[in-house]
Design a protein around this motif. Structure first.
Motif, short mmCIF file in Angstrom:
data_model
loop_
_atom_site.label_atom_id
_atom_site.label_comp_id
_atom_site.label_asym_id
_atom_site.label_seq_id
_atom_site.Cartn_x
_atom_site.Cartn_y
_atom_site.Cartn_z
N ASP A 125 0.88 -1.17 0.00
CA ASP A 125 0.00 0.00 0.00
C ASP A 125 0.91 1.22 0.00
O ASP A 125 1.48 1.58 1.03
N ASP A 128 0.63 4.12 2.53
CA ASP A 128 0.89 3.82 3.94
C ASP A 128 2.41 3.83 4.15
O ASP A 128 3.11 2.95 3.64
N LYS A 130 4.31 3.26 6.71
CA LYS A 130 4.83 2.10 7.43
C LYS A 130 4.97 0.91 6.49
O LYS A 130 5.96 0.17 6.53
N ASP A 131 3.98 0.73 5.61
CA ASP A 131 4.01 -0.36 4.65
C ASP A 131 5.15 -0.17 3.64
O ASP A 131 5.83 -1.13 3.26
N LYS A 165 -8.97 10.31 4.99
CA LYS A 165 -7.67 10.20 5.66
C LYS A 165 -7.23 8.75 5.71
O LYS A 165 -8.05 7.84 5.84
N THR A 166 -5.94 8.53 5.62
CA THR A 166 -5.40 7.18 5.77
C THR A 166 -5.34 6.83 7.25
O THR A 166 -5.57 7.68 8.12
N SER A 167 -5.00 5.59 7.55
CA SER A 167 -4.88 5.17 8.96
C SER A 167 -3.77 5.92 9.68
O SER A 167 -3.76 5.98 10.91
N GLU A 168 -2.84 6.50 8.90
CA GLU A 168 -1.75 7.26 9.50
C GLU A 168 -2.07 8.75 9.61
O GLU A 168 -1.23 9.54 10.05
N GLY A 169 -3.28 9.13 9.20
CA GLY A 169 -3.73 10.51 9.37
C GLY A 169 -3.43 11.46 8.23
O GLY A 169 -3.59 12.67 8.37
N SER A 172 -5.62 11.21 1.49
CA SER A 172 -5.31 10.06 0.65
C SER A 172 -4.44 10.37 -0.56
O SER A 172 -3.47 9.65 -0.84
N HIS A 362 7.11 7.28 9.85
CA HIS A 362 6.24 6.46 10.69
C HIS A 362 7.11 5.58 11.58
O HIS A 362 8.01 4.93 11.08
#
Length: 362
Positions: A125, A128, A130-131, A165-169, A172, A362
Motif C-alpha cells: 500500500d 501507507d 509504514k508499509d 484520511k489514511t490510517s496514519e492521518g 489520501s 512512521h
C-alpha cells in the motif's frame, strides 16, 4: 553475441503579472488553475491517440516503432504494475529480458499478472508509510540481495473521489501520490546508486500539473484537511498539485545527482507525461467524468502511454536531456507553459522537501 530483444509496445519561467483592478486575470490566483495553461492543455490534441498517429505519419522517432533493447540482468521495480500503464511498462521491460518486480494492493490480481508477465509481485500500500518502509527493507534484503536496482518506475498514483484520511492521518492523495512516492524513492536511492552503469528513476506523472503553481502551504492544508482544496474537496487540484510536487522533486533529485563528486555514476531521473491514456483510474474518477466522456474515443492505449517511460528506463534516450527533466513523447518539455504564470517562487523546493521529510515518517 548478445541477444537483442524487442520491447513489447504497440521553461521558461514567467513572472506573475498583476491585472488591472476589476479585470479577470489569466494568471493563477492561489488555489486556482491558470486559465492560459488550461486552454493550451485542453486544446492540444497531441496528448491523445491522435498525437501518436500524427507522429507516426510525420516519421518522428517518438512512439513510432518499438525500440530494440536488451535488459538481461537488470532489476526493475514498477509500482502499480498490475494494471493500466504500469502493467504495460512491466510487460515491455520483462519482454526485454529484465527481472521485473511489480507492486499493488490486490494480491489476487497481482499474482495473476505476475504469472502472466513473468514478473515478481509484492503487495504494497504505497499510501501507507509504514508499509512502504517495510517493503523497502524486505525488497532490498530478499529480492536485491546485494545487487543494484537498475530502474525504479514510480507509476502508482490516483485521483480520489472524496476527502479521506489514511490510517496514519494523511489525506489520501497526498499520502499515495506524494509522501509514499517520496519515501520509496529516497529509501531506494542507495540501491539505484549501486548500479555502476547508472541507475534510472522514472516518475510517471500527469500533465494536469501544468495547470497549477505549487504552494506548499496549500499542500499542508490539504494533508491537514483544511483550506480550499480539502473543504469542499477538489479532486482535480489535489491530484494536480501532488503530481506537480512529484515533478519538482524529480527535477531536484536529478540536479543533485548531476552534482555528485564521489565518482559514482549518477542516477538518471526523469518525469514523464504518458499522454491522455485509457486507464481504470481515469474511468473511475468522478471529477473527470466529463473529460472522459469527451475524449474516450481518442485516448491512448496503455501501451502507447508506456512508450516514453520504457524508452527512458531502457537507456535508449542517450541522455538527451538534463538530469531530472520532464518528458512527453520522448522529448524534453518545459514544466511551465508559455504565459501561464505557474513558475514557483524561490524557496518552494526547500519547503517541499521539508514538508515531505517531516510527514513521510512512521
Amino acid at each position: 553475441g548478445e541477444r537483442t530483444r524487442r520491447l513489447n509496445l504497440h521553461s521558461g519561467r514567467t513572472a506573475r503579472r498583476t491585472p488591472r483592478q476589476g479585470a479577470p486575470s489569466p494568471f493563477p490566483e492561489m488555489g486556482r488553475p491558470s486559465v492560459v495553461a488550461t486552454a493550451q492543455y485542453l486544446l492540444n490534441p497531441f496528448h491523445s491517440a491522435l498525437g501518436t498517429r500524427a507522429l507516426r505519419l510525420l516519421g518522428a522517432v517518438a512512439v513510432a516503432l518499438p525500440p530494440a533493447a536488451d535488459m538481461s540482468g537488470k532489476v526493475c521495480l514498477v509500482t502499480g504494475g498490475t494494471q493500466g500503464i504500469g502493467r504495460s511498462i512491466a510487460a515491455a521491460l520483462a519482454s526485454a529480458g529484465a527481472e521485473v518486480h511489480i507492486t499493488g494492493r490486490n494480491e489476487e490480481l497481482g499474482k495473476s499478472v505476475a504469472t502472466e508477465l513473468g514478473c515478481k509481485y509484492h503487495r504494497v500500500d504505497h499510501g501507507d508509510i509504514k508499509d512502504v518502509n517495510a517493503f523497502v527493507g524486505q525488497f532490498v534484503a530478499d529480492s536485491l540481495r546485494g545487487r543494484p536496482l537498475h530502474c525504479l518506475i514510480n507509476n502508482v498514483a490516483r485521483m480520489f473521489n472524496g476527502f479521506a484520511k489514511t490510517s496514519e492521518g494523511h489525506e489520501s492523495a497526498c499520502a499515495l501520490n506524494l509522501l509514499g512516492f517520496y519515501r520509496l524513492t529516497t529509501k531506494l536511492l542507495p540501491s539505484l546508486r549501486a548500479d555502476t552503469t547508472g541507475g534510472r528513476c522514472v516518475t510517471v506523472t500527469s500533465a494536469g500539473m501544468l495547470l497549477y503553481s505549487l504552494d506548499v502551504s496549500e499542500l499542508r492544508d490539504l494533508d491537514d484537511g483544511i483550506g480550499k482544496i480539502a473543504q469542499p474537496y477538489d479532486a482535480v487540484q489535489a491530484y494536480s498539485v501532488t503530481h506537480r510536487s512529484r515533478v519538482l522533486l524529480t527535477q531536484h533529485w536529478g540536479e543533485e545527482e548531476a552534482k555528485r563528486t564521489d565518482g559514482g555514476a549518477p542516477v538518471r531521473f526523469a518525469s514523464v507525461h504518458p499522454g491522455w491514456v485509457e486507464t481504470p483510474g481515469l474511468a473511475g474518477a468522478d471529477a473527470m467524468a466529463g473529460f472522459y466522456a469527451a475524449t474516450k474515443r481518442v485516448l491512448r492505449t496503455a501501451a502507447q502511454g508506456a512508450d516514453t517511460p520504457v524508452w527512458f528506463a531502457a537507456g535508449i534516450d542517450g541522455e538527451c536531456g538534463p538530469n531530472g527533466a520532464f518528458y512527453w513523447d520522448r522529448k524534453v518539455r518545459a514544466i511551465n507553459l508559455p504565459l501561464a504564470g505557474t513558475a514557483e517562487s524561490p524557496g518552494t523546493i526547500k519547503s517541499l522537501l521539508e514538508f515531505c521529510a517531516a510527514r513521510a515518517v512512521h
